[in-house]
Design an enzyme around this catalytic site. Structure first.
Site, PDB file in Angstrom:
ATOM      1  N   GLU A 175      27.040  30.487  42.929  1.00 23.48           N
ATOM      2  CA  GLU A 175      26.989  31.697  41.801  1.00 23.48           C
ATOM      3  C   GLU A 175      26.369  31.312  40.650  1.00 23.48           C
ATOM      4  O   GLU A 175      26.602  30.239  40.171  1.00 23.48           O
ATOM      5  CB  GLU A 175      28.305  32.452  41.736  1.00 23.48           C
ATOM      6  CG  GLU A 175      28.943  32.992  42.932  1.00 23.48           C
ATOM      7  CD  GLU A 175      30.283  33.630  42.575  1.00 23.48           C
ATOM      8  OE1 GLU A 175      30.344  34.887  42.249  1.00 23.48           O
ATOM      9  OE2 GLU A 175      31.393  33.043  42.704  1.00 23.48           O
TER      10      GLU A 175
ATOM     11  N   LYS B 129      44.334  37.941  48.708  1.00 27.45           N
ATOM     12  CA  LYS B 129      44.323  36.457  48.433  1.00 27.45           C
ATOM     13  C   LYS B 129      44.829  36.269  47.088  1.00 27.45           C
ATOM     14  O   LYS B 129      44.747  37.035  46.044  1.00 27.45           O
ATOM     15  CB  LYS B 129      43.086  36.012  48.592  1.00 27.45           C
ATOM     16  CG  LYS B 129      42.041  36.274  47.765  1.00 27.45           C
ATOM     17  CD  LYS B 129      40.870  35.374  47.375  1.00 27.45           C
ATOM     18  CE  LYS B 129      40.029  35.487  46.347  1.00 27.45           C
ATOM     19  NZ  LYS B 129      38.843  34.679  46.079  1.00 27.45           N
TER      20      LYS B 129
ATOM     21  N   HIS C 158      37.698  32.014  51.804  1.00 24.12           N
ATOM     22  CA  HIS C 158      36.835  32.641  52.398  1.00 24.12           C
ATOM     23  C   HIS C 158      35.819  31.679  53.526  1.00 24.12           C
ATOM     24  O   HIS C 158      35.690  32.050  54.723  1.00 24.12           O
ATOM     25  CB  HIS C 158      35.867  33.197  51.326  1.00 24.12           C
ATOM     26  CG  HIS C 158      36.480  34.196  50.568  1.00 24.12           C
ATOM     27  ND1 HIS C 158      37.098  35.243  50.932  1.00 24.12           N
ATOM     28  CD2 HIS C 158      36.433  34.224  49.077  1.00 24.12           C
ATOM     29  CE1 HIS C 158      37.579  36.170  49.757  1.00 24.12           C
ATOM     30  NE2 HIS C 158      37.264  35.556  48.839  1.00 24.12           N
TER      31      HIS C 158
ATOM     32  N   ARG D 195      52.715  50.307  36.382  1.00 26.07           N
ATOM     33  CA  ARG D 195      53.739  50.490  35.253  1.00 26.07           C
ATOM     34  C   ARG D 195      52.739  51.406  34.230  1.00 26.07           C
ATOM     35  O   ARG D 195      53.545  51.766  33.364  1.00 26.07           O
ATOM     36  CB  ARG D 195      54.021  49.182  34.544  1.00 26.07           C
ATOM     37  CG  ARG D 195      55.170  48.429  35.629  1.00 26.07           C
ATOM     38  CD  ARG D 195      55.260  46.934  35.126  1.00 26.07           C
ATOM     39  NE  ARG D 195      53.825  46.282  34.743  1.00 26.07           N
ATOM     40  CZ  ARG D 195      53.659  45.116  34.346  1.00 26.07           C
ATOM     41  NH1 ARG D 195      54.541  44.323  33.848  1.00 26.07           N
ATOM     42  NH2 ARG D 195      52.429  44.740  34.001  1.00 26.07           N
TER      43      ARG D 195
ATOM     44  N   ASP E  12      39.352  29.384  45.154  1.00 20.63           N
ATOM     45  CA  ASP E  12      39.114  30.775  44.968  1.00 20.63           C
ATOM     46  C   ASP E  12      38.058  31.092  46.240  1.00 20.63           C
ATOM     47  O   ASP E  12      37.938  32.167  46.822  1.00 20.63           O
ATOM     48  CB  ASP E  12      38.216  30.701  43.629  1.00 20.63           C
ATOM     49  CG  ASP E  12      37.836  32.097  43.455  1.00 20.63           C
ATOM     50  OD1 ASP E  12      38.391  33.241  43.651  1.00 20.63           O
ATOM     51  OD2 ASP E  12      36.572  32.190  43.116  1.00 20.63           O
TER      52      ASP E  12
ATOM     53  N   LYS F 285      30.334  28.057  40.296  1.00 26.51           N
ATOM     54  CA  LYS F 285      29.857  28.992  39.372  1.00 26.51           C
ATOM     55  C   LYS F 285      28.987  28.315  38.527  1.00 26.51           C
ATOM     56  O   LYS F 285      28.907  27.247  38.198  1.00 26.51           O
ATOM     57  CB  LYS F 285      31.102  29.607  38.582  1.00 26.51           C
ATOM     58  CG  LYS F 285      32.127  30.127  39.532  1.00 26.51           C
ATOM     59  CD  LYS F 285      33.112  30.991  38.536  1.00 26.51           C
ATOM     60  CE  LYS F 285      33.859  32.038  39.366  1.00 26.51           C
ATOM     61  NZ  LYS F 285      33.255  33.140  40.079  1.00 26.51           N
TER      62      LYS F 285
ATOM     63  N   HIS G 217      37.830  39.815  52.584  1.00 22.91           N
ATOM     64  CA  HIS G 217      36.630  40.785  52.464  1.00 22.91           C
ATOM     65  C   HIS G 217      35.483  40.109  53.061  1.00 22.91           C
ATOM     66  O   HIS G 217      34.609  40.793  53.536  1.00 22.91           O
ATOM     67  CB  HIS G 217      36.565  41.488  51.089  1.00 22.91           C
ATOM     68  CG  HIS G 217      35.770  40.573  49.895  1.00 22.91           C
ATOM     69  ND1 HIS G 217      36.795  39.803  49.335  1.00 22.91           N
ATOM     70  CD2 HIS G 217      34.659  40.361  49.549  1.00 22.91           C
ATOM     71  CE1 HIS G 217      35.886  39.243  48.409  1.00 22.91           C
ATOM     72  NE2 HIS G 217      34.692  39.550  48.513  1.00 22.91           N
TER      73      HIS G 217
HETATM   74  P1  NDP Z   1      45.561  42.263  37.856  1.00 19.73           P
HETATM   75  O1  NDP Z   1      45.734  41.197  37.023  1.00 19.73           O
HETATM   76  O2  NDP Z   1      44.359  43.268  37.061  1.00 19.73           O
HETATM   77  O3  NDP Z   1      46.739  43.027  38.123  1.00 19.73           O
HETATM   78  C1  NDP Z   1      46.737  44.280  38.907  1.00 19.73           C
HETATM   79  C2  NDP Z   1      47.736  45.138  38.267  1.00 19.73           C
HETATM   80  O4  NDP Z   1      48.788  44.523  38.616  1.00 19.73           O
HETATM   81  C3  NDP Z   1      47.806  45.089  36.712  1.00 19.73           C
HETATM   82  O5  NDP Z   1      46.716  46.290  36.423  1.00 19.73           O
HETATM   83  C4  NDP Z   1      49.353  45.677  36.589  1.00 19.73           C
HETATM   84  O6  NDP Z   1      49.310  46.945  36.562  1.00 19.73           O
HETATM   85  C5  NDP Z   1      50.024  45.125  37.851  1.00 19.73           C
HETATM   86  N1  NDP Z   1      50.791  44.101  36.959  1.00 19.73           N
HETATM   87  C6  NDP Z   1      50.403  42.897  36.467  1.00 19.73           C
HETATM   88  N2  NDP Z   1      51.416  42.076  36.133  1.00 19.73           N
HETATM   89  C7  NDP Z   1      52.635  42.867  36.601  1.00 19.73           C
HETATM   90  C8  NDP Z   1      53.902  42.304  36.552  1.00 19.73           C
HETATM   91  N3  NDP Z   1      54.367  41.278  35.926  1.00 19.73           N
HETATM   92  N4  NDP Z   1      54.975  43.287  37.184  1.00 19.73           N
HETATM   93  C9  NDP Z   1      54.273  44.196  37.946  1.00 19.73           C
HETATM   94  N5  NDP Z   1      53.046  44.752  37.867  1.00 19.73           N
HETATM   95  C10 NDP Z   1      52.132  43.959  37.175  1.00 19.73           C
HETATM   96  O7  NDP Z   1      44.705  41.675  39.339  1.00 19.73           O
HETATM   97  P2  NDP Z   1      43.550  42.164  39.905  1.00 19.73           P
HETATM   98  O8  NDP Z   1      43.398  43.699  40.000  1.00 19.73           O
HETATM   99  O9  NDP Z   1      42.446  41.412  39.259  1.00 19.73           O
HETATM  100  O10 NDP Z   1      43.890  41.456  41.296  1.00 19.73           O
HETATM  101  C11 NDP Z   1      44.940  42.070  42.109  1.00 19.73           C
HETATM  102  C12 NDP Z   1      45.353  40.862  43.422  1.00 19.73           C
HETATM  103  O11 NDP Z   1      43.898  40.977  44.014  1.00 19.73           O
HETATM  104  C13 NDP Z   1      45.560  39.681  43.103  1.00 19.73           C
HETATM  105  O12 NDP Z   1      46.367  39.101  43.992  1.00 19.73           O
HETATM  106  C14 NDP Z   1      44.186  38.703  43.087  1.00 19.73           C
HETATM  107  O13 NDP Z   1      44.372  37.576  43.262  1.00 19.73           O
HETATM  108  C15 NDP Z   1      43.548  39.434  43.951  1.00 19.73           C
HETATM  109  N6  NDP Z   1      42.169  39.481  44.205  1.00 19.73           N
HETATM  110  C16 NDP Z   1      41.345  39.992  43.009  1.00 19.73           C
HETATM  111  C17 NDP Z   1      40.047  39.952  43.101  1.00 19.73           C
HETATM  112  C18 NDP Z   1      39.288  40.462  41.908  1.00 19.73           C
HETATM  113  O14 NDP Z   1      38.097  40.397  41.555  1.00 19.73           O
HETATM  114  N7  NDP Z   1      39.888  41.324  40.627  1.00 19.73           N
HETATM  115  C19 NDP Z   1      39.207  39.525  44.029  1.00 19.73           C
HETATM  116  C20 NDP Z   1      40.032  38.976  45.249  1.00 19.73           C
HETATM  117  C21 NDP Z   1      41.329  39.137  44.912  1.00 19.73           C
HETATM  118  P3  NDP Z   1      50.546  47.751  35.543  1.00 19.73           P
HETATM  119  O15 NDP Z   1      50.525  47.067  34.344  1.00 19.73           O
HETATM  120  O16 NDP Z   1      49.981  49.071  35.374  1.00 19.73           O
HETATM  121  O17 NDP Z   1      51.860  47.651  36.415  1.00 19.73           O
END
Ligand code: NDP
Length: 472
Positions: free
Chosen positions: A213, A145, A237, A55, A232, A336, A175
Site C-alpha cells: 500500500e 479479525k 488475509h 455504549r 494485519d 505500508k 473480506h
Molecule cells: P473501534 O475501535 O472503532 O471499536 C468499535 C466500537 O467498539 C467502538 O465504536 C465502541 O463503541 C466499541 N468499543 C470500544 N471499546 C469498547 C469497550 N471497551 N467496551 C465496549 N465497547 C467498546 O473498532 P473498529 O470499528 O475499527 O473495528 C472493529 C473490529 O473490526 C475490530 O476487531 C478490528 O480488529 C476489526 N477490523 C477493523 C477494520 C477497520 O478498518 N476498522 C478492518 C478489519 C478488521 P461504543 O463506544 O459506542 O460502545
C-alpha cells in the site's frame, strides 16, 4: 451435506435481523454498512433488519442517517434498502451486560446474526457472557479479525464459540474472500483447461502474493502498532489467498468441500527451508514522501510506541508440502507507505528445458499476474519477433475481470445472511494460520530477524528488490 437454503433459512431470509455490536465504530460505518448497502442494491437483495448497538448514546435519527449515508455511497436507495432503513434502530447499552444482551436477543427475534464489530477482547467477553444466555435456534455469529492473538488463544476462542453454536453458524470474516479477483481464482483454476494442468511444481517456478500500500497509518496507530504488517495482512488475509491458489479441486462448491480443501492446503504449508531466519524479513518506514504526502518516520507517528518495534513491511516465504507443490516458494509480502500500490499474485512458470538451436534471446517462461484490486489479469508469454525474427521476447495478453457492484463486505454478508459459511474462515484454519507464522513471530520477538528500514515512498529496503530464494 449442508444445504445453503434450508426451509428455516428461506423463512428467515425475509426477516433476518443483524445485530451490529460496535455500531458506532470505524468498521461499521466505513466497510460493513456500505457493504450491506451494495448487497441490498443488487439483484440478490433480501429484506434485512439492522439493530445497531453500543455504549454511545446515538439518537435514532443520527443512527438512521449513518445507515442512509452508507447506503447512498453505493448509489440510489432502492426498495429493499429503503425497507431496511425504515426498520433499522439503535439500542444504546453496554454489550457485556447480560441484561442488555437478553433485551437485544428478544428484540431481534428468531435466528439473528450477531456481528461483533468490536475490539477482540470485548468480543471475547461477550461470548463468555452468552454462555449463560440461551441463544435462539439458527443464531449466526460473525467475528472480525484478528481471531485470537496466537494459535492457543484462537483454539480457546473456538472452543468457547463452539459451545454456543455449531461451526457452520460461525463466520470468521475475511473480506478478502469476498473480493471478485480472489473468488475468481476458483474459476481461473478449476474451470480452465489452460492453467489447471500446469498448476504444479513441475511447471511453476515461484508464486508471489503481494499487497503493498502507498497509504501509511491513516490514524489507526492504536490498532496497527499492536498488529503490524505480518498479522494485519499476511496472517489474516494472504494465507487464505494462498489456500485458494494451492488447494486441490473441491468436489462441489459446497462450503464443506471448499473449506476442507483450503484447510488441507494450509495443513501442508510451512516455512520455506524450515527456518524463520531464512524465510522472513521485516522492516519499518523512515520519513519520506508517499502517496504525494510527507510521511513522518513510523516510530514518530502519533500513538506509536517505538519500543514495540512493529514492522510496517513483512515478507514470509512458505512452501506447500504436497506432491503438487513441494519445492515451490510462495512469497507473501505486505507493507505500508510504499512507492507503488502493488496488489497482485505473480505466478512465474518455468522456462522450457530446451529451445531449438537458432532461437536467440530470453529464456523466460510465462508469467501470470492476477491483480487483487482491481481484478486485472496479465499473461506474458514468450514469442518470436519482438526484437527480430528468431529472437525470443515476451508479449502480454491483458484482460480486466468484470467487477462486481457488490463490495467484498457485501459478498461476505450475503453468505452470513443465507447461513452459508462458504466465504467464512473455518475454525481450524484460523488456528492454522497462526501456527504457520508462530516461528516467525517468535524469531522477530527475539530479534533473530533484524528490523530493517526503508524510506517512506520507496519500494522497500534495497536488498529486498531481489527475491530471496533466487538470491540464495
Ligand atoms: P473501534 O475501535 O472503532 O471499536 C468499535 C466500537 O467498539 C467502538 O465504536 C465502541 O463503541 C466499541 N468499543 C470500544 N471499546 C469498547 C469497550 N471497551 N467496551 C465496549 N465497547 C467498546 O473498532 P473498529 O470499528 O475499527 O473495528 C472493529 C473490529 O473490526 C475490530 O476487531 C478490528 O480488529 C476489526 N477490523 C477493523 C477494520 C477497520 O478498518 N476498522 C478492518 C478489519 C478488521 P461504543 O463506544 O459506542 O460502545
Amino acid at each position: 451435506m449442508r444445504l445453503p437454503l434450508t426451509w428455516l433459512s428461506l423463512t428467515v431470509l425475509t426477516q433476518r435481523t443483524v445485530v451490529i455490536f460496535g455500531a458506532s465504530g470505524d468498521l461499521s460505518s466505513r466497510l460493513l454498512l456500505p457493504g450491506l448497502g451494495s448487497l441490498l442494491a443488487g439483484p440478490r437483495a433480501t429484506a434485512v433488519r439492522i439493530i445497531g448497538t453500543g455504549r454511545s448514546p446515538l439518537a435514532a435519527d443520527e443512527w438512521t442517517d449513518r445507515v442512509r449515508t452508507a447506503f447512498e455511497s453505493q448509489g440510489e436507495i432502492g426498495p429493499v434498502a429503503a425497507e431496511t432503513l425504515a426498520t433499522t434502530q439503535y439500542v444504546a447499552g453496554n454489550p457485556t451486560d447480560p441484561a442488555h444482551l437478553r433485551a437485544l436477543l428478544e428484540l431481534a427475534g428468531p435466528a439473528p446474526v450477531l456481528y461483533f464489530s468490536l475490539p477482540p477482547a470485548v468480543t471475547t467477553s461477550i461470548v463468555e457472557t452468552l454462555q449463560r444466555i440461551e441463544l435462539p435456534e439458527g443464531t449466526e455469529l460473525a467475528f472480525e479479525k484478528p481471531f485470537g492473538t496466537d494459535a492457543a488463544s484462537a483454539a480457546a476462542l473456538n472452543k468457547l464459540v463452539g459451545s454456543l453454536v455449531p461451526e457452520e453458524n460461525v463466520h470468521r470474516v475475511d473480506h478478502f474472500l469476498g473480493r471478485t479477483a480472489v473468488l475468481n481464482l476458483i474459476g481461473l483454476r478449476f474451470a480452465n483447461r489452460l492453467f489447471e494442468p500446469v498448476w504444479n511444481a513441475e511447471h511453476i517456478e515461484s508464486v508471489e502474493i503481494v499487497y503493498d500500500e502507498t497509504l501509511g497509518l491513516e490514524g489507526r496507530a492504536q490498532y496497527y502498532d499492536n498488529a503490524g504488517a505480518l498479522v494485519d495482512m499476511i496472517q489474516s488475509h494472504l494465507l487464505l489467498v494462498l489456500a485458494l491458489l494451492a488447494m486441490d479441486a473441491p468436489a462441489t462448491m459446497d462450503a464443506v468441500e471448499v473449506r476442507s480443501e483450503m484447510a488441507r492446503a494450509l495443513r501442508s504449508t510451512h516455512l520455506y527451508r524450515g527456518s524463520a531466519i531464512e524465510a522472513s524479513r521485516r522492516a519499518r518506514y523512515t520519513a519520506g514522501i508517499a502517496n504525494g504526502r510527507v510521511v513522518p518516520p513510523y516510530a514518530g507517528e502519533a500513538g506509536v510506541d517505538p519500543a514495540r518495534e512493529t514492522e510496517t513491511l513483512a515478507e514470509v516465504t512458505v512452501e506447500v508440502g504436497t506432491n503438487r507443490w513441494a519445492g515451490v516458494p510462495f512469497t507473501l509480502r505486505s507493507g505500508k507507505a510504499l512507492g507503488a500500490a502493488r496488489k497482485e499474485i505473480v505466478i512465474k512458470f518455468k522456462p522450457l528445458r530446451h529451445l531449438p538451436s537458432g532461437l536467440h534471446g530470453g529464456r523466460d517462461g510465462e508469467t501470470l499476474r492476477i491483480g487483487l484490486n482491481p481484478g486485472e489479469l496479465s499473461l506474458s508469454v514468450p514469442a518470436l519477433g519482438v526484437d527480430g525474427p528468431y529472437t525470443m521476447g515476451q508479449v502480454f495478453l491483458d484482460a480486466t475481470l468484470p467487477s462486481s457492484a457488490v463490495l467484498p463486505y457485501g459478498e461476505v454478508l450475503n453468505g452470513i445472511l443465507r447461513g452459508d459459511p462458504l466465504l467464512s474462515v473455518r475454525g481450524d484454519v484460523a488456528e492454522r494460520c497462526w501456527e504457520i507464522l508462530e516461528p516467525v513471530i517468535d524469531a522477530w520477538h527475539t530479534d533473530e530477524v533484524p528490523l530493517e528500514e526503508y524510506e517512506a515512498g520507496s519500494d522497500g529496503p534495497a536488498e529486498w528488490q531481489t527475491p530471496r530464494e533466487s538470491a540464495a
